[in-house]
Design an enzyme around this catalytic site. Structure first.
Site, PDB file in Angstrom:
ATOM      1  N   GLU A 152       0.829  -1.128   0.088  1.00  0.00           N
ATOM      2  CA  GLU A 152       0.100  -0.112  -0.073  1.00  0.00           C
ATOM      3  C   GLU A 152       0.826   1.244  -0.160  1.00  0.00           C
ATOM      4  O   GLU A 152       0.671   2.437   0.835  1.00  0.00           O
ATOM      5  CB  GLU A 152      -1.116  -0.112   1.143  1.00  0.00           C
ATOM      6  CG  GLU A 152      -1.918  -1.277   1.149  1.00  0.00           C
ATOM      7  CD  GLU A 152      -2.735  -1.588   2.205  1.00  0.00           C
ATOM      8  OE1 GLU A 152      -2.896  -0.550   3.082  1.00  0.00           O
ATOM      9  OE2 GLU A 152      -3.253  -2.656   2.349  1.00  0.00           O
ATOM     10  N   ASN A 193       2.341  -5.466  -2.417  1.00  0.00           N
ATOM     11  CA  ASN A 193       0.933  -5.905  -2.304  1.00  0.00           C
ATOM     12  C   ASN A 193       0.227  -4.830  -2.167  1.00  0.00           C
ATOM     13  O   ASN A 193       0.365  -4.072  -1.260  1.00  0.00           O
ATOM     14  CB  ASN A 193       0.909  -6.974  -1.151  1.00  0.00           C
ATOM     15  CG  ASN A 193      -0.212  -7.648  -1.002  1.00  0.00           C
ATOM     16  OD1 ASN A 193      -1.057  -8.118  -1.698  1.00  0.00           O
ATOM     17  ND2 ASN A 193      -0.811  -7.702   0.499  1.00  0.00           N
ATOM     18  N   HIS A 229     -10.037  -6.604  -2.077  1.00  0.00           N
ATOM     19  CA  HIS A 229     -11.120  -6.589  -1.326  1.00  0.00           C
ATOM     20  C   HIS A 229     -12.141  -5.739  -2.030  1.00  0.00           C
ATOM     21  O   HIS A 229     -11.935  -4.561  -2.532  1.00  0.00           O
ATOM     22  CB  HIS A 229     -10.656  -5.277  -0.113  1.00  0.00           C
ATOM     23  CG  HIS A 229      -9.504  -6.291   0.611  1.00  0.00           C
ATOM     24  ND1 HIS A 229      -9.899  -7.042   1.441  1.00  0.00           N
ATOM     25  CD2 HIS A 229      -8.266  -5.913   0.886  1.00  0.00           C
ATOM     26  CE1 HIS A 229      -8.616  -7.749   2.185  1.00  0.00           C
ATOM     27  NE2 HIS A 229      -7.860  -6.796   1.767  1.00  0.00           N
ATOM     28  N   GLU A 259      -5.809 -11.174  -1.057  1.00  0.00           N
ATOM     29  CA  GLU A 259      -6.746 -10.993   0.007  1.00  0.00           C
ATOM     30  C   GLU A 259      -8.213 -10.762  -0.314  1.00  0.00           C
ATOM     31  O   GLU A 259      -8.840  -9.983   0.195  1.00  0.00           O
ATOM     32  CB  GLU A 259      -6.201  -9.564   0.635  1.00  0.00           C
ATOM     33  CG  GLU A 259      -4.763  -9.484   0.904  1.00  0.00           C
ATOM     34  CD  GLU A 259      -4.301  -8.294   1.766  1.00  0.00           C
ATOM     35  OE1 GLU A 259      -5.107  -7.838   2.146  1.00  0.00           O
ATOM     36  OE2 GLU A 259      -3.272  -8.029   2.164  1.00  0.00           O
ATOM     37  N   ASP A 261     -11.932 -10.593  -1.139  1.00  0.00           N
ATOM     38  CA  ASP A 261     -13.252 -10.855  -0.260  1.00  0.00           C
ATOM     39  C   ASP A 261     -14.303 -10.118  -0.981  1.00  0.00           C
ATOM     40  O   ASP A 261     -13.885  -9.029  -1.580  1.00  0.00           O
ATOM     41  CB  ASP A 261     -13.359 -10.644   1.297  1.00  0.00           C
ATOM     42  CG  ASP A 261     -12.586  -9.383   1.933  1.00  0.00           C
ATOM     43  OD1 ASP A 261     -12.401  -8.419   1.026  1.00  0.00           O
ATOM     44  OD2 ASP A 261     -12.163  -9.406   2.946  1.00  0.00           O
TER      45      ASP A 261
END
Ligand code: G3I
Length: 346
Positions: A152, A193, A229, A259, A261
């Site tokens: 990030e 990432n 996400h 990651e 979801d």
């Protein structure tokens, strides 16, 4: 984690070993497609929730500690490292033939107060970060296969983000972090990432520019993690994700969905669960279409242990299994796609 609790995790480790030849689980089908299928793990829950531990062991062959290796957890005081939780997860993973992804070495969240309020000079901060990276990566050399070295660091506009580390050390902090991680374990696969740059757009372009520059400077980076996400209304197009993965591959970089979801308004309707299944399936297919995409991970296994409801009140049901560990439509969709994936596509 208390020693007695740790002992319980190890005991559970033995009790949940898969019978040889168990078939048709995500991990088994993924292996046949030459892919890893992973999840983030809440290490505390490994101890308190045996059904959760069984689910992990049955379905996944790649684990990422959700919080156990973050700076504030692993180095709560300067020079005092606490590996209790991370060690428990690595032992669990080894007992179940799972790969471990280390998460995360350079991030500007979950930093301890001693660090953020320490008023350190650039040289001191460099020394602190170097020591942190060296200690973590050396400890798990040969046991943690890949590391999220940095996360990030790019803004929504595609420009490098102003972070605790960029302010404190200067723009070269990312290159230094990758070099220090590589020195500590030359075999480890090193990854950048990020979220929100999975498909097309300014952020995706900014991440591409960042990692292309690192490659040009021969910084040891191996892969880019696309966090994923998303919700039903803000997900990238799977076609754009595939194109993005391909341009990263052209730089010599592997990719992972790291990651994933898909949050839904609660209570989740059947229609929303079906759309969620389509979204999961589309992203898996994008990965399967690009040989350099090596793994797909969800950010949690069951809806019981998911960060979403605490951070987005009224939202949840984001994962492949419900709070009772029952498979959801998204699980069956993913399994169907894995089953029909060409063996050895990579
Ligand atoms: O462990 C403490 C507990 O002792 C304390 O009583 C409690 C009170 O708030 O907090 C607990 O810590 C929380 C921790 O999760 C463990 O549950 C932190 O407050 C909370 O901030 C932390 O949230 C994590 C978040 O990162 C931090 O920003 C989430 O679990 C974790 O899922 C999330 O993961 C991130 C990835 O690392 C990077 N990518 C985005 C992803 C989602 O934000």
């Amino acid at each position: 984690m208390r020693p007695r609790a740790l002992a319980a995790v190890f005991a559970l480790t033995l009790a949940t070993t898969l019978p040889a030849g168990a078939a048709d689980t995500l991990r088994d089908l993924a292996r046949k497609a030459d892919l890893h299928f992973g999840t983030a793990v809440d290490v505390e829950a490994l101890d308190s929730d045996p059904a959760y531990a069984r689910l992990l062991a049955r379905e996944f062959n790649l684990v990422t500690p959700e919080n156990a290796l973050k700076f504030s957890v692993v180095q709560p005081e300067r020079g005092r490292f606490d590996f209790t939780r991370a060690d428990a997860l690595v032992a669990f993973a080894e007992a179940h033939a799972m790969r471990v992804n280390g998460h995360v070495l350079v991030w500007d969240q979950q930093l301890p107060d001693w660090l953020t309020q320490g008023h350190f000079s650039p040289d001191e901060l460099r020394a602190i970060l170097h020591e942190h990276i060296r200690t973590l990566v050396t400890r798990y050399r040969g046991r943690v296969a890949s590391w999220d070295v940095a996360a990030e660091a790019v803004g929504e506009d595609g420009k490098p983000r102003d972070t605790f580390w960029s302010r404190g050390i200067g723009p070269d902090y990312l290159a230094l972090a990758f070099r220090w991680a590589h020195e500590a374990d030359p075999q480890a696969r090193l990854r950048y990432n990020d979220y929100g740059g999975e498909g097309a757009g300014a952020k995706s372009d900014g991440i591409y520019t960042l990692v292309a520059d690192l490659r040009t400077r021969r910084v040891p980076i191996d892969a880019v993690g696309l966090q994923m996400h998303v919700s039903l209304s803000d997900a990238p197009r799977a076609g754009d994700v595939r194109i993005n993965m391909k341009r990263l591959a052209a730089l010599g970089l592997q990719t992972d969905i790291t990651e994933m979801d898909v949050m839904l308004p609660l209570p989740a309707s059947r229609a929303a669960l079906r759309k969620q299944a389509v979204l999961y399936g589309g992203m898996l297919q994008a990965c399967l279409a690009v040989p350099q995409c090596r793994s797909v991970s969800t950010w949690g296994a069951s809806d019981r242990h998911s960060w979403i409801p605490a951070f987005f009140p009224g939202q949840g049901a984001a994962l492949l299994f419900d709070a009772d560990g029952r498979a959801k439509p998204a699980y069956f969709g993913v399994r169907r796609i894995l089953r029909s994936a060409k063996a050895g596509k990579h």
